[in-house]
Structures are given as structure tokens and as C-alpha cells.
Design an enzyme around this catalytic site. Structure first.
Site, mmCIF file in Angstrom:
data_model
loop_
_atom_site.group_PDB
_atom_site.id
_atom_site.type_symbol
_atom_site.label_atom_id
_atom_site.label_comp_id
_atom_site.label_asym_id
_atom_site.label_seq_id
_atom_site.Cartn_x
_atom_site.Cartn_y
_atom_site.Cartn_z
ATOM 1 N N SER A 86 0.788 -1.247 0.000
ATOM 2 C CA SER A 86 0.000 0.000 0.000
ATOM 3 C C SER A 86 0.816 1.291 0.000
ATOM 4 C CB SER A 86 -0.925 -0.008 1.229
ATOM 5 O OG SER A 86 -0.147 0.154 2.402
ATOM 6 N N THR A 125 -8.593 2.304 -4.204
ATOM 7 C CA THR A 125 -8.150 3.642 -3.814
ATOM 8 C C THR A 125 -8.512 4.692 -4.853
ATOM 9 O OG1 THR A 125 -6.140 4.962 -3.476
ATOM 10 C CG2 THR A 125 -5.894 3.007 -4.816
ATOM 11 N N ASP A 126 -8.604 5.940 -4.411
ATOM 12 C CA ASP A 126 -8.852 7.037 -5.361
ATOM 13 C C ASP A 126 -7.646 7.273 -6.280
ATOM 14 O OD1 ASP A 126 -7.122 8.175 -3.492
ATOM 15 O OD2 ASP A 126 -8.406 9.892 -3.016
ATOM 16 N N GLU A 127 -6.490 6.721 -5.906
ATOM 17 C CA GLU A 127 -5.279 7.000 -6.700
ATOM 18 C C GLU A 127 -5.343 6.401 -8.100
ATOM 19 O OE1 GLU A 127 -1.547 6.530 -4.817
ATOM 20 O OE2 GLU A 127 -2.307 7.134 -2.866
ATOM 21 N N TYR A 152 2.335 1.665 -7.410
ATOM 22 C CA TYR A 152 1.253 1.283 -6.489
ATOM 23 C C TYR A 152 -0.115 1.497 -7.132
ATOM 24 C CZ TYR A 152 -2.337 1.988 -2.947
ATOM 25 O OH TYR A 152 -3.526 1.943 -2.253
ATOM 26 N N LYS A 156 -3.082 -1.189 -8.367
ATOM 27 C CA LYS A 156 -4.450 -1.152 -7.842
ATOM 28 C C LYS A 156 -5.442 -0.991 -9.001
ATOM 29 C CE LYS A 156 -5.740 -1.218 -4.132
ATOM 30 N NZ LYS A 156 -6.090 -2.361 -3.232
ATOM 31 N N HIS A 282 5.092 12.826 -7.779
ATOM 32 C CA HIS A 282 4.153 13.087 -6.675
ATOM 33 C C HIS A 282 2.788 13.595 -7.172
ATOM 34 C CE1 HIS A 282 4.047 14.908 -2.315
ATOM 35 N NE2 HIS A 282 3.014 14.112 -2.571
HETATM 36 P P1 NAD Z 1 -1.495 -1.810 4.996
HETATM 37 O O1 NAD Z 1 -0.235 -1.812 4.211
HETATM 38 O O2 NAD Z 1 -1.521 -1.175 6.340
HETATM 39 O O3 NAD Z 1 -2.027 -3.304 5.182
HETATM 40 C C1 NAD Z 1 -2.020 -4.241 4.138
HETATM 41 C C2 NAD Z 1 -2.081 -5.629 4.743
HETATM 42 O O4 NAD Z 1 -2.129 -6.580 3.654
HETATM 43 C C3 NAD Z 1 -0.869 -5.997 5.598
HETATM 44 O O5 NAD Z 1 -1.283 -6.587 6.802
HETATM 45 C C4 NAD Z 1 -0.103 -6.997 4.734
HETATM 46 O O6 NAD Z 1 0.618 -7.950 5.491
HETATM 47 C C5 NAD Z 1 -1.233 -7.637 3.941
HETATM 48 N N1 NAD Z 1 -0.797 -8.227 2.676
HETATM 49 C C6 NAD Z 1 -0.008 -7.653 1.721
HETATM 50 N N2 NAD Z 1 0.175 -8.514 0.700
HETATM 51 C C7 NAD Z 1 -0.513 -9.649 1.016
HETATM 52 C C8 NAD Z 1 -0.725 -10.894 0.359
HETATM 53 N N3 NAD Z 1 -0.161 -11.149 -0.826
HETATM 54 N N4 NAD Z 1 -1.494 -11.808 0.976
HETATM 55 C C9 NAD Z 1 -2.072 -11.554 2.180
HETATM 56 N N5 NAD Z 1 -1.895 -10.416 2.849
HETATM 57 C C10 NAD Z 1 -1.137 -9.469 2.270
HETATM 58 O O7 NAD Z 1 -2.582 -1.142 4.031
HETATM 59 P P2 NAD Z 1 -3.896 -0.337 4.385
HETATM 60 O O8 NAD Z 1 -3.569 1.099 4.438
HETATM 61 O O9 NAD Z 1 -4.589 -1.001 5.523
HETATM 62 O O10 NAD Z 1 -4.728 -0.572 3.045
HETATM 63 C C11 NAD Z 1 -5.657 -1.647 2.936
HETATM 64 C C12 NAD Z 1 -6.336 -1.576 1.586
HETATM 65 O O11 NAD Z 1 -7.010 -0.332 1.449
HETATM 66 C C13 NAD Z 1 -5.373 -1.656 0.399
HETATM 67 O O12 NAD Z 1 -5.970 -2.424 -0.606
HETATM 68 C C14 NAD Z 1 -5.219 -0.207 -0.037
HETATM 69 O O13 NAD Z 1 -4.911 -0.132 -1.425
HETATM 70 C C15 NAD Z 1 -6.590 0.327 0.261
HETATM 71 N N6 NAD Z 1 -6.673 1.772 0.533
HETATM 72 C C16 NAD Z 1 -5.873 2.342 1.479
HETATM 73 C C17 NAD Z 1 -6.004 3.711 1.770
HETATM 74 C C18 NAD Z 1 -5.159 4.381 2.819
HETATM 75 O O14 NAD Z 1 -5.223 5.592 2.968
HETATM 76 N N7 NAD Z 1 -4.380 3.656 3.603
HETATM 77 C C19 NAD Z 1 -6.939 4.469 1.065
HETATM 78 C C20 NAD Z 1 -7.744 3.845 0.088
HETATM 79 C C21 NAD Z 1 -7.605 2.493 -0.151
HETATM 80 O O1 TDX Z 2 7.006 11.859 5.364
HETATM 81 C C1 TDX Z 2 6.166 12.163 4.513
HETATM 82 N N1 TDX Z 2 6.018 13.462 4.150
HETATM 83 C C2 TDX Z 2 5.101 13.881 3.233
HETATM 84 O O2 TDX Z 2 5.004 15.084 2.928
HETATM 85 C C3 TDX Z 2 5.326 11.164 3.893
HETATM 86 C C4 TDX Z 2 5.462 9.714 4.273
HETATM 87 C C5 TDX Z 2 4.393 11.597 2.985
HETATM 88 N N2 TDX Z 2 4.287 12.904 2.642
HETATM 89 C C6 TDX Z 2 3.233 13.332 1.700
HETATM 90 C C7 TDX Z 2 3.076 12.507 0.455
HETATM 91 C C8 TDX Z 2 1.586 12.601 0.162
HETATM 92 O O3 TDX Z 2 1.308 13.778 -0.575
HETATM 93 O O4 TDX Z 2 1.998 13.193 2.411
HETATM 94 C C9 TDX Z 2 0.953 12.739 1.546
HETATM 95 C C10 TDX Z 2 0.403 11.429 2.082
HETATM 96 O O5 TDX Z 2 1.415 10.454 1.923
HETATM 97 P P1 TDX Z 2 1.173 8.907 2.267
HETATM 98 O O6 TDX Z 2 0.743 8.771 3.689
HETATM 99 O O7 TDX Z 2 2.368 8.152 1.815
HETATM 100 O O8 TDX Z 2 -0.133 8.582 1.388
HETATM 101 P P2 TDX Z 2 -0.439 8.629 -0.194
HETATM 102 O O9 TDX Z 2 0.793 8.457 -0.998
HETATM 103 O O10 TDX Z 2 -1.293 9.849 -0.439
HETATM 104 O O11 TDX Z 2 -1.322 7.299 -0.332
HETATM 105 C C11 TDX Z 2 -2.242 6.916 0.716
HETATM 106 O O12 TDX Z 2 -3.579 7.190 0.338
HETATM 107 C C12 TDX Z 2 -4.131 6.418 -0.703
HETATM 108 C C13 TDX Z 2 -2.097 5.434 1.058
HETATM 109 O O13 TDX Z 2 -0.754 5.162 1.430
HETATM 110 C C14 TDX Z 2 -2.523 4.579 -0.107
HETATM 111 O O14 TDX Z 2 -2.461 3.209 0.254
HETATM 112 C C15 TDX Z 2 -3.949 4.940 -0.457
HETATM 113 O O15 TDX Z 2 -4.340 4.230 -1.605
#
Ligand code: NAD
Ligand code: TDX
Length: 342
Positions: A86, A125-127, A152, A156, A282
Site C-alpha cells: 500500500s 483507492t482514489d489513486e 502502487y 491497484k 508526486h
Molecule cells: P497496509 O499496508 O496497512 O495493510 C495491508 C495488509 O495486507 C498488511 O497486513 C499486509 O501484510 C497484507 N498483505 C499484503 N500482501 C498480502 C498478500 N499477498 N497476501 C495476504 N496479505 C497481504 O494497508 P492499508 O492502508 O490497511 O490498506 C488496505 C487496503 O485499502 C489496500 O488495498 C489499499 O490499497 C486500500 N486503501 C488504502 C487507503 C489508505 O489511505 N491507507 C486508502 C484507500 C484504499
Molecule cells: O514523510 C512524509 N512526508 C510527506 O510530505 C510522507 C510519508 C508523505 N508525505 C506526503 C506525500 C503525500 O502527498 O503526504 C501525503 C500522504 O502520503 P502517504 O501517507 O504516503 O499517502 P499517499 O501516498 O497519499 O497514499 C495513501 O492514500 C491512498 C495510502 O498510502 C494509499 O495506500 C492509499 O491508496
């Protein structure tokens, strides 16, 4: 109701498991997680063992995934597919695990759901939509064309396309959701908000990429998960739902807010944080129009005050040092290899 929750030991998945256990006394959950660096078993501590089973395994492994999905035979049973690599920064350094987990993993989940005619909710994700200009009045809608930027978001997007193809070609009963940036408890310290909070807690200066003009559309993880539950309960198979809480904020604004809430705003001309090397490629801005999800499912986000949500999240990291401290130094050492203070 039986659910298989892939990625349930990660940030959003673990919060989802806690929510379901709390809100659905009838639910049994099987977490399938390969326990990558992003997983933390402690995120699932204290949950009732008779209701939450944790299986360490790769969702891209068809044998393990098929075995668990085959057990889902009830009308409300489903797979909720959170598992993914992620973190954008990691995908720029090492893309292969993203192709493996996000694309091959989703393929194996789809094949298991097809074989056993099991309902699937795919979390995306919105990305996948790429980025917007700062002054663009438009937001992402389910009709926005895919235009991913990073390895990434490209993987997705590929996974989403597989899900759509399995719906159309094989009649798999799948829904999709594309959500904006989440924050809240149990988020890995590599991510923006927990990184800055734990930097301040460990006496390290917070790090802002570039000028900090980039905008993210923040949503509390509990609001993301309540939308996922609404989709599971009331969503229509084949449909894509956008999830967001109108939380647009520049990284600079979020950084200033964290520093203010933690009493670390610096003094005089020192803002209390460093501007560092920008992320290559970015994305400038993400913004979600979730009106269709709200109107059709009657879903509403509850935690829309970012100041309040961040205060609670800061409190969680203060109170749960044991959860994040063991990996903090390693994460910062990794960033230090490429990051330069501007
Ligand atoms: P995370 O990285 O915290 O957790 C991901 C989990 O998936 C981990 O526990 C990892 O061990 C597990 N994993 C990875 N590969 C695997 C595999 N092959 N088999 C089984 N398990 C596996 O991520 P997150 O932030 O909790 O994101 C969860 C989901 O939500 C992802 O699909 C991500 O794309 C989506 N998402 C995240 C955000 C965000 O802001 N974090 C926003 C929108 C969507
Ligand atoms: O140290 C930092 N400083 C900084 O300015 C880090 C780690 C990030 N950033 C910036 C990059 C991004 O513009 O902050 C913003 C958020 O960064 P991340 O937390 O890495 O998130 P982003 O790349 O936006 O993606 C997240 O949202 C969409 C999640 O990691 C993804 O899994 C999800 O799909």
C-alpha cells in the site's frame, strides 16, 4: 455471517475486524494475511478467539485462498479484500511485491470467489484516477477515467480492472470501492500522519515532501469501514462506490495542525518541521465526490472534524508506544537513505 478478511492485520483491515466484532455479534471472521512488514499481530490483540481466526498466508496462493473461500456457504458470507502492498514510496523503490500482491493476489481471490460463487468486496483507492489540478472544480466520480501514476496506483488500477472483468465475464458477485486517504489508529509509521506524530514523540523533526502544496482528501478509517459495511449490506454487485468525507487539506496544513496539536510548532521563523526531497511523480491532488454512495446507501461519515480526529489519533500513538516503537528507527533509517533536507 462469515467473512474472510484479506489483509486484516494491516491498518484498515484490522480496524475493520474490530468494528465488525463490536457491531455484529453473529459474525465470524477469518483474517488471511501474509504478515508483511506492514502487518502487526498486536493490532488484533484482545479479540475473541472463537470469533476471529488468523491465518498466515499469501492471498496470491490459490491453494490457501481457495480453501478459506470454500468455507463461505451462507447467504451473508463474503470476502472483503483489503490485502495489498500500500505504500507509494516503497513502490517506487521495489515495484515487484506490488505486482504480486495487488494483481496476482486479486486474481487468486477472484478465482476462488468464482469457483465457489462467493460475494466479494474489493477495496481500492482514489489513486487509480491519477491526480487533479489544485483549482480543478471537478472531483473524482465513478465515471472518471483511470489514469494511475505510480507502480502502487497502477497495480491497484489493474486489480480493479480484473474485478470488473470477472463481474462481466463470469458473473462474480463483486462490488468495488475507491476511497481517499485514511488516518486513525494502527496505521504504519511509514505513512504521512503517523510518521510526523511519532517523529515528534521521538524527538525527530517532522518531514514534509517539497513545498507541502499537495492536497489529500482525508477520511477517518472508521468512516471508510462503515461505508464498506454499508456496501456489503446494501451495495449492488457489479457497482463501484466512491468513499470520501470532503476532507481536502494540503500537506502543509495537516503538518501545521499536527505540530500545533502536539505543541511542536517551532519558534520565530522555524516552523518546527523540515521540507525534504519531493516524491518522484508526486500526485498533486486527490478529491472524491462520494454523493452517489451517500444518496444510494444512506451512508454518512461521522468523523468529519479533522482537528478532533487528529487529536484522538495523536492520543492513540501517545498511549500505544509499544505498538509502533519497535519499527520506528528502521523506518526513519530507510527514509534517511534518500531524503535530503531542502
Ligand atoms: P497496509 O499496508 O496497512 O495493510 C495491508 C495488509 O495486507 C498488511 O497486513 C499486509 O501484510 C497484507 N498483505 C499484503 N500482501 C498480502 C498478500 N499477498 N497476501 C495476504 N496479505 C497481504 O494497508 P492499508 O492502508 O490497511 O490498506 C488496505 C487496503 O485499502 C489496500 O488495498 C489499499 O490499497 C486500500 N486503501 C488504502 C487507503 C489508505 O489511505 N491507507 C486508502 C484507500 C484504499
Ligand atoms: O514523510 C512524509 N512526508 C510527506 O510530505 C510522507 C510519508 C508523505 N508525505 C506526503 C506525500 C503525500 O502527498 O503526504 C501525503 C500522504 O502520503 P502517504 O501517507 O504516503 O499517502 P499517499 O501516498 O497519499 O497514499 C495513501 O492514500 C491512498 C495510502 O498510502 C494509499 O495506500 C492509499 O491508496
Amino acid at each position: 455471517m462469515r467473512l474472510v478478511v484479506t489483509g486484516g492485520a494491516g491498518f484498515i483491515g484490522a480496524n475493520f475486524v474490530h468494528t465488525v466484532v463490536r457491531q455484529h455479534p453473529d459474525a465470524h471472521l477469518t483474517v488471511l494475511d501474509s504478515m508483511t512488514y506492514a502487518a502487526n499481530r498486536a493490532s488484533l490483540a484482545g479479540l475473541p478467539a472463537d470469533r476471529v481466526e488468523v491465518v498466515e498466508g499469501d492471498c496470491a496462493d490459490p491453494v490457501v485462498t481457495d480453501r478459506l473461500v470454500a468455507r463461505l456457504t451462507g447467504p451473508q458470507d463474503a470476502v472483503v479484500h483489503f490485502a495489498a502492498e500500500s505504500h507509494n514510496d516503497n513502490s517506487l523503490a521495489t515495484p515487484w511485491p506490488f505486482v504480486h500482491s495487488n494483481i496476482v493476489g486479486t486474481y487468486a481471490v477472484l478465482e476462488a470467489c468464482r469457483s465457489h460463487d462467493v460475494r466479494l468486496h474489493h477495496v481500492s483507492t482514489d489513486e487509480v484516477y491519477g491526480d487533479l489540478q489544485l483549482d480543478d472544480p471537478a472531483k473524482f466520480t465513478p465515471e472518471t477515467a483511470y489514469n494511475p501514476s505510480s507502480p502502487y496506483s497502477a497495480t491497484k488500477a489493474g486489480a480493479d480492472m480484473l474485478v470488473r472483468a470477472w463481474v462481466r465475464s463470469f458473473g462474480v458477485r463483486a462490488t468495488l470501492s475507491n476511497c481517499s486517504n485514511n488516518y486513525g489508529p494502527y496505521q504504519h509509521v511509514e505513512k504521512f500522519i503517523p510518521r510526523q506524530i511519532t517523529n515528534i514523540l521521538t524527538g525527530v523533526r517532522p518531514r514534509l515532501y517539497g513545498s507541502g502544496a499537495n492536497v489529500r482528501d482525508w477520511i477517518h478509517v472508521d468512516d471508510h469501514n462503515s461505508a464498506v459495511l454499508a456496501i456489503l449490506e446494501r451495495g449492488e454487485p457489479g457497482r463501484t462506490y466512491l468513499i470520501g468525507a470532503d476532507g481536502e487539506c494540503s500537506n502543509l496544513e495537516v503538518m501545521r495542525l499536527i505540530c500545533e496539536l502536539m505543541g511542536a510548532s517551532g519558534a520565530g521563523s522555524d516552523p518546527g518541521f523540515d521540507h525534504v526531497t519531493d516524491r518522484p511523480g508526486h500526485d498533486l491532488r486527490y478529491a472524491i465526490d462520494a454523493s452517489a454512495t451517500r444518496d444510494e446507501l444512506g451512508w454518512q461519515p461521522q468523523h468529519t472534524d479533522l482537528r478532533e480526529g487528529l487529536s484522538a489519533t495523536i492520543g492513540w500513538y501517545r498511549d500505544n508506544r509499544d505498538w509502533w516503537e519497535p519499527v520506528k528507527a528502521q523506518v526513519e533509517a530507510k527514509y534517511a537513505r534518500t531524503e535530503k533536507v531542502l
